[in-house]
Motif scaffolding. Structure first.
Motif, PDB file in Angstrom:
ATOM      1  N   ALA A 104      -9.016   5.389   5.135  1.00  0.00           N
ATOM      2  CA  ALA A 104      -7.998   4.586   5.827  1.00  0.00           C
ATOM      3  C   ALA A 104      -8.501   4.111   7.188  1.00  0.00           C
ATOM      4  N   ARG A 105      -9.344   4.897   7.842  1.00  0.00           N
ATOM      5  CA  ARG A 105      -9.862   4.530   9.156  1.00  0.00           C
ATOM      6  C   ARG A 105     -10.795   3.320   9.100  1.00  0.00           C
ATOM      7  N   GLN A 106     -11.331   3.027   7.940  1.00  0.00           N
ATOM      8  CA  GLN A 106     -12.301   1.933   7.811  1.00  0.00           C
ATOM      9  C   GLN A 106     -11.724   0.697   7.120  1.00  0.00           C
ATOM     10  N   LEU A 107     -10.419   0.643   6.959  1.00  0.00           N
ATOM     11  CA  LEU A 107      -9.806  -0.505   6.297  1.00  0.00           C
ATOM     12  C   LEU A 107     -10.010  -1.780   7.105  1.00  0.00           C
ATOM     13  N   PRO A 108     -10.103  -2.924   6.433  1.00  0.00           N
ATOM     14  CA  PRO A 108     -10.260  -4.188   7.155  1.00  0.00           C
ATOM     15  C   PRO A 108      -8.995  -4.561   7.912  1.00  0.00           C
ATOM     16  N   ALA A 109      -9.177  -5.360   8.957  1.00  0.00           N
ATOM     17  CA  ALA A 109      -8.045  -5.949   9.679  1.00  0.00           C
ATOM     18  C   ALA A 109      -7.659  -7.249   8.980  1.00  0.00           C
ATOM     19  N   ARG A 110      -6.542  -7.812   9.339  1.00  0.00           N
ATOM     20  CA  ARG A 110      -6.168  -9.117   8.807  1.00  0.00           C
ATOM     21  C   ARG A 110      -7.251 -10.137   9.194  1.00  0.00           C
ATOM     22  N   GLY A 111      -7.582 -10.988   8.249  1.00  0.00           N
ATOM     23  CA  GLY A 111      -8.633 -11.974   8.470  1.00  0.00           C
ATOM     24  C   GLY A 111     -10.020 -11.485   8.113  1.00  0.00           C
ATOM     25  N   GLU A 112     -10.166 -10.218   7.749  1.00  0.00           N
ATOM     26  CA  GLU A 112     -11.473  -9.637   7.440  1.00  0.00           C
ATOM     27  C   GLU A 112     -11.616  -9.323   5.952  1.00  0.00           C
ATOM     28  N   ILE A 113     -12.862  -9.250   5.507  1.00  0.00           N
ATOM     29  CA  ILE A 113     -13.209  -8.662   4.218  1.00  0.00           C
ATOM     30  C   ILE A 113     -13.894  -7.334   4.504  1.00  0.00           C
ATOM     31  N   ALA A 135     -10.099 -15.852   7.728  1.00  0.00           N
ATOM     32  CA  ALA A 135     -10.170 -15.473   9.140  1.00  0.00           C
ATOM     33  C   ALA A 135      -9.251 -16.350   9.991  1.00  0.00           C
ATOM     34  N   ALA A 136      -9.217 -17.653   9.689  1.00  0.00           N
ATOM     35  CA  ALA A 136      -8.399 -18.572  10.491  1.00  0.00           C
ATOM     36  C   ALA A 136      -6.909 -18.312  10.288  1.00  0.00           C
ATOM     37  N   GLN A 137      -6.509 -18.019   9.052  1.00  0.00           N
ATOM     38  CA  GLN A 137      -5.092 -17.783   8.765  1.00  0.00           C
ATOM     39  C   GLN A 137      -4.612 -16.469   9.364  1.00  0.00           C
ATOM     40  N   ASP A 138      -5.490 -15.432   9.305  1.00  0.00           N
ATOM     41  CA  ASP A 138      -5.202 -14.133   9.936  1.00  0.00           C
ATOM     42  C   ASP A 138      -3.923 -13.494   9.406  1.00  0.00           C
ATOM     43  N   THR A 139      -3.707 -13.641   8.103  1.00  0.00           N
ATOM     44  CA  THR A 139      -2.531 -13.048   7.463  1.00  0.00           C
ATOM     45  C   THR A 139      -2.924 -11.935   6.493  1.00  0.00           C
ATOM     46  N   TYR A 140      -3.985 -12.162   5.749  1.00  0.00           N
ATOM     47  CA  TYR A 140      -4.449 -11.188   4.754  1.00  0.00           C
ATOM     48  C   TYR A 140      -5.788 -10.585   5.178  1.00  0.00           C
ATOM     49  N   GLY A 141      -6.007  -9.352   4.723  1.00  0.00           N
ATOM     50  CA  GLY A 141      -7.328  -8.732   4.763  1.00  0.00           C
ATOM     51  C   GLY A 141      -7.652  -8.296   3.348  1.00  0.00           C
ATOM     52  N   VAL A 142      -8.915  -8.336   2.967  1.00  0.00           N
ATOM     53  CA  VAL A 142      -9.308  -8.010   1.592  1.00  0.00           C
ATOM     54  C   VAL A 142     -10.225  -6.793   1.609  1.00  0.00           C
ATOM     55  N   ASN A 199       1.361  -4.968   1.750  1.00  0.00           N
ATOM     56  CA  ASN A 199       1.324  -5.291   3.170  1.00  0.00           C
ATOM     57  C   ASN A 199       0.246  -6.314   3.529  1.00  0.00           C
ATOM     58  N   GLY A 200      -0.256  -7.023   2.506  1.00  0.00           N
ATOM     59  CA  GLY A 200      -1.188  -8.118   2.765  1.00  0.00           C
ATOM     60  C   GLY A 200      -2.654  -7.746   2.718  1.00  0.00           C
ATOM     61  N   PHE A 201      -2.993  -6.636   2.049  1.00  0.00           N
ATOM     62  CA  PHE A 201      -4.387  -6.212   1.944  1.00  0.00           C
ATOM     63  C   PHE A 201      -4.752  -5.970   0.473  1.00  0.00           C
ATOM     64  N   GLU A 235      -1.690   9.223  -6.345  1.00  0.00           N
ATOM     65  CA  GLU A 235      -1.721   8.990  -4.899  1.00  0.00           C
ATOM     66  C   GLU A 235      -2.564   7.759  -4.546  1.00  0.00           C
ATOM     67  N   ILE A 236      -3.689   7.615  -5.224  1.00  0.00           N
ATOM     68  CA  ILE A 236      -4.555   6.459  -4.981  1.00  0.00           C
ATOM     69  C   ILE A 236      -3.857   5.174  -5.407  1.00  0.00           C
ATOM     70  N   ASN A 237      -3.205   5.196  -6.565  1.00  0.00           N
ATOM     71  CA  ASN A 237      -2.463   4.009  -7.018  1.00  0.00           C
ATOM     72  C   ASN A 237      -1.367   3.631  -6.026  1.00  0.00           C
ATOM     73  N   ASP A 238      -0.650   4.648  -5.539  1.00  0.00           N
ATOM     74  CA  ASP A 238       0.425   4.384  -4.575  1.00  0.00           C
ATOM     75  C   ASP A 238      -0.141   3.832  -3.261  1.00  0.00           C
ATOM     76  N   TRP A 239      -1.262   4.385  -2.813  1.00  0.00           N
ATOM     77  CA  TRP A 239      -1.888   3.920  -1.568  1.00  0.00           C
ATOM     78  C   TRP A 239      -2.339   2.466  -1.702  1.00  0.00           C
ATOM     79  N   GLU A 240      -2.957   2.137  -2.823  1.00  0.00           N
ATOM     80  CA  GLU A 240      -3.420   0.767  -3.033  1.00  0.00           C
ATOM     81  C   GLU A 240      -2.246  -0.203  -3.159  1.00  0.00           C
ATOM     82  N   ARG A 241      -1.163   0.255  -3.763  1.00  0.00           N
ATOM     83  CA  ARG A 241       0.018  -0.618  -3.848  1.00  0.00           C
ATOM     84  C   ARG A 241       0.583  -0.871  -2.445  1.00  0.00           C
ATOM     85  N   HIS A 242       0.601   0.157  -1.636  1.00  0.00           N
ATOM     86  CA  HIS A 242       1.045   0.009  -0.248  1.00  0.00           C
ATOM     87  C   HIS A 242       0.180  -1.028   0.471  1.00  0.00           C
TER      88      HIS A 242
END
Length: 313
Positions: A119-128, A62-69, A181-183, A170-177
């Motif tokens: 996709a609408r429920q994906l975490p933001a950076r800093g979130e799980i 959360a403090a780094q705010d670069t990745y979301g998991v 991009n840090g998620f 399509e799912i593999n490609d989406w997850e790679r995307h």
């Protein structure tokens, strides 16, 4: 976290990992009662350690705010998804975690492509972000019940025998995307035996306080056990990738499943190694000025800096 501890966690979860490119047969390859020589009496302390580790790394994330998991949990009914979330995330700051559950799609959701609502429920950076059931329902329940595919109103040329292979791609490609991009995407399948599911269903019927968790639909789905096993096996084979591998967690022993889930998520966070931001020289100068001001406001007889005095700073 020492290198030795990180290696021990990696070694512990290695047998659970679905090697990318491998062909999975659940009944042959993964034992729902596997427990890695651990004892239940040790589980409380092990889980407590894992929860504490997750809390520390989630704070850094959360403090780094670069990745979301993104953590995806899949299982059949009574597989233990809710309990796993409740126990594993018990020590994490709730402001940094968002759990999303996906039921029957709404009319609005059916008006979009099948990945839209996830996709609408994906975490933001800093979130799980935790998906309690996930986009993999689109190659599981939709495959076992083809009438659900009909309700998605796909164009004629998007149906047919190739639809599942296309969705895997399509799912593999989406997850790679997402990963690029840090998620990073963490995928856990809670592998429950048919007999253990029967036992848990009976418990839900026998205990009045658990009656609400049981539905006649659960029995109807159980009748499709073999179809689901084939769908799970093919899904694991087709979508365990180097960037987002699957982990098959033995779920017959709840205490062991929770330890495994905590270890898998901890491994991902350890690999990311999020750090608390370091302040620059100008900000540090402001901090020291504020410190001097606050120390000067100490009442008579009080420590100028109680924290520093207590910790020997």
């Amino acid at each position: 976290m020492t290198d030795k501890q990180a290696r021990r966690i990696a070694e512990f979860i290695a047998p659970l990992r679905v090697e990318p490119g491998s062909k999975v047969d659940l009944a042959r390859d993964f034992d729902p009662r596997y427990r890695a020589r651990l004892r239940k009496r040790d589980s409380t302390e092990l889980l407590r350690t894992g929860v504490s580790l997750l809390a520390e790394y989630q704070s850094r994330l959360a403090a780094q705010d670069t990745y979301g998991v993104l953590l995806c949990l899949q299982a059949l009914d009574a597989g233990g998804k809710d309990g796993t979330i409740r126990h594993v995330m018990s020590g994490v700051n709730p402001q940094g975690v968002r759990v999303s559950s996906f039921k029957v799609p709404s009319a609005e959701e059916l008006d979009h492509d099948y990945l839209w609502r996830y996709a609408r429920q994906l975490p933001a950076r800093g979130e799980i972000g935790i998906f309690n059931r996930s986009h993999y329902e689109e190659v599981l329940v939709v495959r076992v019940h083809p009438e659900n595919l009909d309700r998605q109103r796909l164009p004629e040329d998007a149906r047919g025998r190739g639809v599942w292979k296309r969705r895997y791609r399509e799912i593999n490609d989406w997850e790679r995307h997402l990963c690029d991009n840090g998620f990073p995407v963490v995928k856990i399948f809670l592998n429950l035996s048919k007999e253990e599911q029967r036992t848990r269903f009976l418990k839900r019927i026998d205990l009045p306080e658990k009656n609400w968790k049981f539905s006649a639909a659960d029995i109807r789905e159980r009748a499709h056990w073999d179809e689901y096993q084939r769908a799970f096996s093919e899904m694991l084979s087709a979508t365990s990738t180097s960037w987002a591998p699957w982990y098959v967690v033995p779920a017959d022993r709840k205490w062991f499943a929770r330890i495994c889930a905590a270890a898998v998520l901890a491994h991902t966070l350890i690999e990311l190694d999020p750090r608390y931001p370091e302040v620059g020289k100008a900000a540090r100068k402001e901090l020291l000025a504020a410190k001097r001001q606050l120390e000067g406001e100490a009442p008579e007889g009080a420590e100028r800096d109680p924290y520093a005095a207590e910790h020997g700073d």
